[in-house]
Design an enzyme around this catalytic site. Structure first.
Site, PDB file in Angstrom:
ATOM      1  N   ARG A 196     -43.802 -39.010  76.183  1.00  0.00           N
ATOM      2  CA  ARG A 196     -44.121 -38.173  77.356  1.00  0.00           C
ATOM      3  C   ARG A 196     -45.188 -37.129  77.043  1.00  0.00           C
ATOM      4  O   ARG A 196     -45.145 -36.011  77.571  1.00  0.00           O
ATOM      5  CB  ARG A 196     -42.874 -37.468  77.901  1.00  0.00           C
ATOM      6  CG  ARG A 196     -41.688 -38.372  78.123  1.00  0.00           C
ATOM      7  CD  ARG A 196     -41.981 -39.457  79.096  1.00  0.00           C
ATOM      8  NE  ARG A 196     -40.836 -40.358  79.278  1.00  0.00           N
ATOM      9  CZ  ARG A 196     -40.940 -41.517  79.917  1.00  0.00           C
ATOM     10  NH1 ARG A 196     -42.116 -41.930  80.386  1.00  0.00           N
ATOM     11  NH2 ARG A 196     -39.887 -42.274  80.072  1.00  0.00           N
ATOM     12  N   ASN A 238     -35.432 -38.475  70.539  1.00  0.00           N
ATOM     13  CA  ASN A 238     -35.133 -39.888  70.302  1.00  0.00           C
ATOM     14  C   ASN A 238     -35.565 -40.150  68.863  1.00  0.00           C
ATOM     15  O   ASN A 238     -36.749 -40.238  68.564  1.00  0.00           O
ATOM     16  CB  ASN A 238     -35.907 -40.796  71.260  1.00  0.00           C
ATOM     17  CG  ASN A 238     -35.390 -40.676  72.691  1.00  0.00           C
ATOM     18  OD1 ASN A 238     -34.217 -40.385  72.906  1.00  0.00           O
ATOM     19  ND2 ASN A 238     -36.262 -40.892  73.654  1.00  0.00           N
ATOM     20  N   LYS A 317     -29.650 -35.364  70.289  1.00  0.00           N
ATOM     21  CA  LYS A 317     -29.441 -36.098  71.541  1.00  0.00           C
ATOM     22  C   LYS A 317     -28.474 -37.214  71.188  1.00  0.00           C
ATOM     23  O   LYS A 317     -28.838 -38.135  70.445  1.00  0.00           O
ATOM     24  CB  LYS A 317     -30.778 -36.640  72.030  1.00  0.00           C
ATOM     25  CG  LYS A 317     -30.698 -37.629  73.192  1.00  0.00           C
ATOM     26  CD  LYS A 317     -32.100 -38.014  73.679  1.00  0.00           C
ATOM     27  CE  LYS A 317     -32.052 -39.045  74.788  1.00  0.00           C
ATOM     28  NZ  LYS A 317     -33.399 -39.380  75.301  1.00  0.00           N
ATOM     29  N   GLU A 321     -29.119 -42.341  76.538  1.00  0.00           N
ATOM     30  CA  GLU A 321     -30.267 -43.255  76.574  1.00  0.00           C
ATOM     31  C   GLU A 321     -30.402 -44.037  75.273  1.00  0.00           C
ATOM     32  O   GLU A 321     -31.493 -44.175  74.710  1.00  0.00           O
ATOM     33  CB  GLU A 321     -31.546 -42.488  76.901  1.00  0.00           C
ATOM     34  CG  GLU A 321     -31.462 -41.781  78.257  1.00  0.00           C
ATOM     35  CD  GLU A 321     -32.742 -41.075  78.689  1.00  0.00           C
ATOM     36  OE1 GLU A 321     -33.529 -40.679  77.811  1.00  0.00           O
ATOM     37  OE2 GLU A 321     -32.935 -40.929  79.910  1.00  0.00           O
ATOM     38  N   ARG A 354     -27.561 -31.468  72.884  1.00  0.00           N
ATOM     39  CA  ARG A 354     -28.019 -31.615  74.279  1.00  0.00           C
ATOM     40  C   ARG A 354     -26.906 -32.142  75.190  1.00  0.00           C
ATOM     41  O   ARG A 354     -26.137 -33.030  74.805  1.00  0.00           O
ATOM     42  CB  ARG A 354     -29.242 -32.518  74.347  1.00  0.00           C
ATOM     43  CG  ARG A 354     -30.426 -31.906  73.620  1.00  0.00           C
ATOM     44  CD  ARG A 354     -31.618 -32.825  73.644  1.00  0.00           C
ATOM     45  NE  ARG A 354     -32.449 -32.681  74.808  1.00  0.00           N
ATOM     46  CZ  ARG A 354     -32.937 -33.695  75.504  1.00  0.00           C
ATOM     47  NH1 ARG A 354     -32.626 -34.947  75.192  1.00  0.00           N
ATOM     48  NH2 ARG A 354     -33.728 -33.492  76.531  1.00  0.00           N
ATOM     49  N   ARG A 371     -25.186 -39.730  88.862  1.00  0.00           N
ATOM     50  CA  ARG A 371     -25.759 -39.217  87.612  1.00  0.00           C
ATOM     51  C   ARG A 371     -25.768 -37.687  87.572  1.00  0.00           C
ATOM     52  O   ARG A 371     -25.609 -37.096  86.504  1.00  0.00           O
ATOM     53  CB  ARG A 371     -27.176 -39.782  87.451  1.00  0.00           C
ATOM     54  CG  ARG A 371     -27.930 -39.187  86.303  1.00  0.00           C
ATOM     55  CD  ARG A 371     -29.160 -39.999  85.990  1.00  0.00           C
ATOM     56  NE  ARG A 371     -30.097 -39.217  85.197  1.00  0.00           N
ATOM     57  CZ  ARG A 371     -31.283 -39.644  84.812  1.00  0.00           C
ATOM     58  NH1 ARG A 371     -31.694 -40.870  85.148  1.00  0.00           N
ATOM     59  NH2 ARG A 371     -32.080 -38.887  84.102  1.00  0.00           N
ATOM     60  N   ASP A 400     -33.131 -34.535  86.058  1.00  0.00           N
ATOM     61  CA  ASP A 400     -34.082 -34.741  84.970  1.00  0.00           C
ATOM     62  C   ASP A 400     -35.458 -34.160  85.279  1.00  0.00           C
ATOM     63  O   ASP A 400     -36.395 -34.911  85.517  1.00  0.00           O
ATOM     64  CB  ASP A 400     -34.179 -36.253  84.708  1.00  0.00           C
ATOM     65  CG  ASP A 400     -34.791 -36.559  83.356  1.00  0.00           C
ATOM     66  OD1 ASP A 400     -35.188 -35.608  82.664  1.00  0.00           O
ATOM     67  OD2 ASP A 400     -34.872 -37.740  83.007  1.00  0.00           O
ATOM     68  N   GLU A 422     -32.813 -25.726  79.101  1.00  0.00           N
ATOM     69  CA  GLU A 422     -33.996 -26.495  78.679  1.00  0.00           C
ATOM     70  C   GLU A 422     -34.939 -26.728  79.858  1.00  0.00           C
ATOM     71  O   GLU A 422     -34.532 -27.184  80.919  1.00  0.00           O
ATOM     72  CB  GLU A 422     -33.536 -27.840  78.088  1.00  0.00           C
ATOM     73  CG  GLU A 422     -34.678 -28.709  77.577  1.00  0.00           C
ATOM     74  CD  GLU A 422     -34.216 -30.032  76.933  1.00  0.00           C
ATOM     75  OE1 GLU A 422     -33.145 -30.061  76.296  1.00  0.00           O
ATOM     76  OE2 GLU A 422     -34.934 -31.031  77.073  1.00  0.00           O
ATOM     77  N   GLU A 428     -44.007 -34.266  82.618  1.00  0.00           N
ATOM     78  CA  GLU A 428     -43.602 -35.657  82.844  1.00  0.00           C
ATOM     79  C   GLU A 428     -43.523 -36.010  84.329  1.00  0.00           C
ATOM     80  O   GLU A 428     -44.085 -37.019  84.762  1.00  0.00           O
ATOM     81  CB  GLU A 428     -42.240 -35.913  82.178  1.00  0.00           C
ATOM     82  CG  GLU A 428     -41.691 -37.303  82.460  1.00  0.00           C
ATOM     83  CD  GLU A 428     -40.371 -37.579  81.738  1.00  0.00           C
ATOM     84  OE1 GLU A 428     -39.884 -36.694  81.014  1.00  0.00           O
ATOM     85  OE2 GLU A 428     -39.850 -38.687  81.905  1.00  0.00           O
ATOM     86  N   GLU A 561     -45.172 -30.467  95.072  1.00  0.00           N
ATOM     87  CA  GLU A 561     -43.918 -30.838  95.740  1.00  0.00           C
ATOM     88  C   GLU A 561     -44.194 -31.419  97.127  1.00  0.00           C
ATOM     89  O   GLU A 561     -43.553 -32.382  97.542  1.00  0.00           O
ATOM     90  CB  GLU A 561     -43.041 -29.586  95.862  1.00  0.00           C
ATOM     91  CG  GLU A 561     -41.679 -29.856  96.463  1.00  0.00           C
ATOM     92  CD  GLU A 561     -40.874 -28.572  96.684  1.00  0.00           C
ATOM     93  OE1 GLU A 561     -41.489 -27.497  96.837  1.00  0.00           O
ATOM     94  OE2 GLU A 561     -39.635 -28.656  96.709  1.00  0.00           O
TER      95      GLU A 561
HETATM   96  O1  GCW Z   1     -36.746 -37.551  81.263  1.00  0.00           O
HETATM   97  C1  GCW Z   1     -36.317 -38.333  80.220  1.00  0.00           C
HETATM   98  C2  GCW Z   1     -37.552 -38.881  79.602  1.00  0.00           C
HETATM   99  C3  GCW Z   1     -37.307 -39.437  78.216  1.00  0.00           C
HETATM  100  C4  GCW Z   1     -36.652 -38.347  77.381  1.00  0.00           C
HETATM  101  C5  GCW Z   1     -35.363 -37.923  78.063  1.00  0.00           C
HETATM  102  C6  GCW Z   1     -34.674 -36.789  77.309  1.00  0.00           C
HETATM  103  C7  GCW Z   1     -36.918 -37.936  75.042  1.00  0.00           C
HETATM  104  O2  GCW Z   1     -38.086 -39.856  80.449  1.00  0.00           O
HETATM  105  O3  GCW Z   1     -38.544 -39.826  77.683  1.00  0.00           O
HETATM  106  O4  GCW Z   1     -36.434 -38.768  76.053  1.00  0.00           O
HETATM  107  O5  GCW Z   1     -35.625 -37.475  79.353  1.00  0.00           O
HETATM  108  O6  GCW Z   1     -34.781 -35.663  77.774  1.00  0.00           O
HETATM  109  O7  GCW Z   1     -34.042 -37.031  76.309  1.00  0.00           O
END
Ligand code: GCW
Length: 729
Positions: A196, A238, A317, A321, A354, A371, A400, A422, A428, A561
């Site tokens: 990102r 990640n 994390k 994901e 996280r 979610r 997100d 955070e 992004e 927006e």
């Molecule tokens: O928004 C999502 C992103 C992922 C990211 C994830 C996160 C690092 O698309 O790329 O992974 O959040 O915050 O862990």
């Protein structure tokens, strides 16, 4: 007295191809023309001295380093520690208005003023700037305060030396002010060098190796210190195979970065894999309750601290994901976080754990799974079980980093836990540094939000911690612990402007400033950034420059927006890349990000009465406010409610007409931005001008595409024409 005289590596970055951002040499002109005394010991005082010396060399002033017992000399500016004030000398002073006795009197007066105002102690990072006679005095209890005092003076410029300079005492609201880099060491086959990232490669890593661009990293550390950041996590949350080894055999690479960031008061943190005991330690399990696993983390962590004594801690994390976590062993997130906390505790380290945990493989047909509920459902029941050096790091919204979301209910749900909030400085979901989108107004709104209703503790208060009980409610919790602070995903890369879009630098600057003082107005922060970055004083038309930048940037988040997903419904972006419109791109996927548009209406019913029950995660009054169609803030209407297109908003307009109108308006605003930017040709650096022009061209193209796709989509779904007869395609 022990003397440290390390050679401080202060940036030697003179490569004209990297933009100086908010620290061009001119930003230190006012300091550089003065005679400065720097009194104190240690790395950060060395840095202050080196900064002042470099400015003095350029602008004709002087910088003298003195020890408390050394004699004072004539000076216009003094940096000193409250516990080691330079000794007063009054024997036989040479005549002159700024002789040593005058300097000494100014220091004494500054100290007395602090005492009288009752503002001591200044704390680990606080400082005072005062002016007495002809001398400006910066006092701090600890070296970091002198460093932040220096950058406060940089912001003040000449006014820091004027007769009317009011005394100021500043302390950071947040003890930890952190940036997380989502930088990979290896180039990831899908996500690249920076996940990102919208500003080129990583400033830390390249193709599997440390990048070793010391000047660049030092320049970065300087920029961060100048806006108040004091912690950086240097790799992606990640954590892939190579990156997992930064903790062990690649630790030297991390130590090198720590050495470069340390002179600017920045501690290094590391994102680690929860499965590290297996993937790098060769153990058969990473079960947090297994003694061998605990032993492995203790041993590994002791090696980290032996190499990097001021190491900040781990960032994790887990179970998110695809990242490994305690769920694999039938344990919960408190078990997982406490395992690492226990290993870090002897050294004063923290674990940022996280709360971004949700099922990314849900069935889109199942309307009951939401979610938005996930972080609360996983974490709120664990409140009170985390060790003191665990910081649960919560994304500011329940989904997100969308351009509009309610504040995450987790922030109000864990009074017995240190929480960090955070943010995402990297854009992004807000235009990927191709679109102008000044995010400080959005962050400011979130930080001022009162989760238990007004008046009461705010999100900023929760992140700052402390015993402020203004909420008055039992649930408001608090205690007297330090909070978890603020964290954001960095938007920096190896791009010559640091952030791809030169105006996106303002977001990085603003994040740091809001961590320091969440009460700052976004426009004030923008003024600071403009004055430092563009030096309007030397511009042929400073007023036009300042006004035009405000016109382009102040409202740019709301403009974004307007032309993207409507009324808080979110997403509608192209899957994977998250740029540009694709209304149904995520609608029938497992990611949990749906809008549920059909021929009659749109939006997600998250009420307790008829929907997913998400509103029930909020305390009063928000529970009732969000539950009610009449009281729900309209910018969040489709986040909380599924409504017919003909639903009438408080403005009198229908939802469908509102969608059409805002999308036409948003594009018109981008057209105006483009015209305004043209006026600045000749008033800003031509390379900056060219880059912004190129980005605006793309923003306009993309905004038109958003407008046309969103409007066409809803026109086709609803069959309702635009009241003003504009083309809907
Ligand atoms: O928004 C999502 C992103 C992922 C990211 C994830 C996160 C690092 O698309 O790329 O992974 O959040 O915050 O862990």
């Amino acid at each position: 007295m022990r003397r440290h005289r390390h050679q401080v590596r202060v940036s030697t970055l003179d490569s004209s191809d990297v933009h100086p951002a908010w620290l061009p040499p001119e930003a230190l002109r006012a300091i550089g023309t003065r005679r400065t005394l720097v009194c104190g010991e240690g790395t950060l005082v060395d840095t202050v001295h080196a900064e002042v010396e470099r400015a003095a060399n350029r602008y004709g002033g002087s910088a003298r380093r003195i020890a408390p017992e050394t004699g004072l000399s004539p000076a216009d500016l003094v940096f000193a520690l409250t516990r080691e004030l330079p000794a007063t000398q009054s024997d036989d002073p040479p005549p002159g208005e700024s002789d040593p006795a005058v300097v000494s009197a100014a220091i004494d007066a500054a100290k007395a003023e602090l005492g009288a105002a009752g503002v001591e102690p200044l704390g680990a990072e606080g400082f005072a700037v005062t002016r007495h006679g002809e001398v400006t005095v910066v006092l701090a209890d600890a070296p970091a305060g002198l460093l932040y005092g220096l950058f406060e003076l940089v912001r003040l410029g000449e006014s820091g030396f004027g007769p009317a300079m009011p005394a100021r005492v500043c302390r950071p609201a947040m003890a930890r002010r952190m940036l997380d880099h989502w930088d990979n060491v290896d180039v990831h086959p899908v996500m690249g060098q920076v996940e990102r990232g919208y500003a080129g490669g990583s400033i830390f890593w390249r193709d599997g190796r440390p990048r070793r661009d010391q000047a660049r990293v030092t320049a970065y550390a300087r920029l961060l210190a100048a806006c108040g950041i004091n912690a950086v996590s240097v790799n992606n949350v990640n954590v892939h195979a190579t990156e997992a080894r930064l903790l062990t055999e690649r630790l030297d690479d991390v130590a090198e970065l720590a050495d470069l960031l340390r002179p600017y008061g920045i501690r290094v943190h590391l994102a680690v894999s929860f499965a590290a005991p297996v993937v790098v330690g060769g153990l058969p399990t990473a079960d947090p309750l297994d003694p061998a696993v605990r032993g492995w983390w203790a041993e590994t962590t002791s090696r980290v601290y032996a190499r990097i004594p001021d190491f900040g801690g781990y960032l994790v994390k887990a179970d998110s994901e695809g990242q490994p976590g305690p769920f694999s062993y039938g344990r919960d997130h408190a078990d997982g976080a406490n395992l690492l906390a226990e290993a870090l505790a002897p050294y004063g380290g923290v674990v940022h754990w996280r709360a971004f945990v949700y099922n990314h493989r849900q069935d889109w047909r199942d309307r009951s799974t939401d979610r938005a509920r996930a972080a609360y459902d996983h974490f709120a029941p664990l409140d009170g079980r985390f060790k003191d050096n665990v910081i649960v790091q919560v994304k500011h919204g329940p989904m997100d980093f969308q351009p509009r979301e309610p504040v995450s209910p987790v922030i109000a749900a864990m009074p017995g836990t240190r929480l960090a909030v955070e943010f995402q400085v990297t854009q992004e979901y807000t235009g990927q540094q191709k679109h102008v989108c000044y995010l400080a107004p959005w962050w400011s709104e979130i930080l001022r939000f009162a989760p238990w209703g007004e008046p009461g503790r705010t999100v900023a208060d929760v992140a700052a911690g402390g015993s402020d009980q203004a909420g008055g409610s039992d649930q408001a919790g608090g205690g007297d612990r330090t909070g978890g602070g603020l964290v954001a995903v960095s938007n920096v890369g190896d791009d010559r402007f640091w952030t791809g879009h030169p105006l996106a630098q303002a977001n990085l600057y603003a994040f740091g400033r809001l961590c320091w003082d969440p009460g700052l107005r976004p426009q004030t922060v923008l003024d600071e950034w403009i004055d430092l970055t563009f030096d309007p004083a030397t511009s042929p038309d400073p007023e036009l420059l300042r006004r035009t930048l405000h016109e382009i940037m102040d409202d740019s988040w709301r403009t974004y927006e307007r032309y993207t997903a409507p009324l808080g419904v979110g997403f509608m972006v192209r899957p994977g890349q998250h740029y540009g419109p694709d209304v149904d791109g995520y609608e029938y996927t497992p990611w949990g990000t749906y809008h549920f548009a059909d021929r009659d209406g749109v939006g997600v019913d998250r009420t307790r009465a008829t929907g997913t029950g998400f509103t029930g995660q909020y305390p009063s009054p928000w529970l009732q406010v969000y539950e009610s169609l009449d009281h729900c803030p309209e910018e969040l209407l489709l986040f909380f409610h599924h409504v017919p297109y003909t639903h009438v908003l408080r403005s009198g307009s229908t939802v469908i007409q509102h969608i059409y109108d805002t999308h036409f308006d948003g594009v018109r605003e981008v057209e105006a931005m483009c015209r305004r930017w043209e006026w600045l040709a000749g008033l800003v650096d031509p390379t900056v001008h060219a880059r912004v022009t190129e980005r605006l061209t793309e923003q306009l193209r993309c905004a038109r595409e958003w407008r046309d796709q969103i409007n066409a989509y809803f026109h086709r779904k609803s069959g309702i024409p635009d009241a003003h007869g504009r083309p809907l395609h």
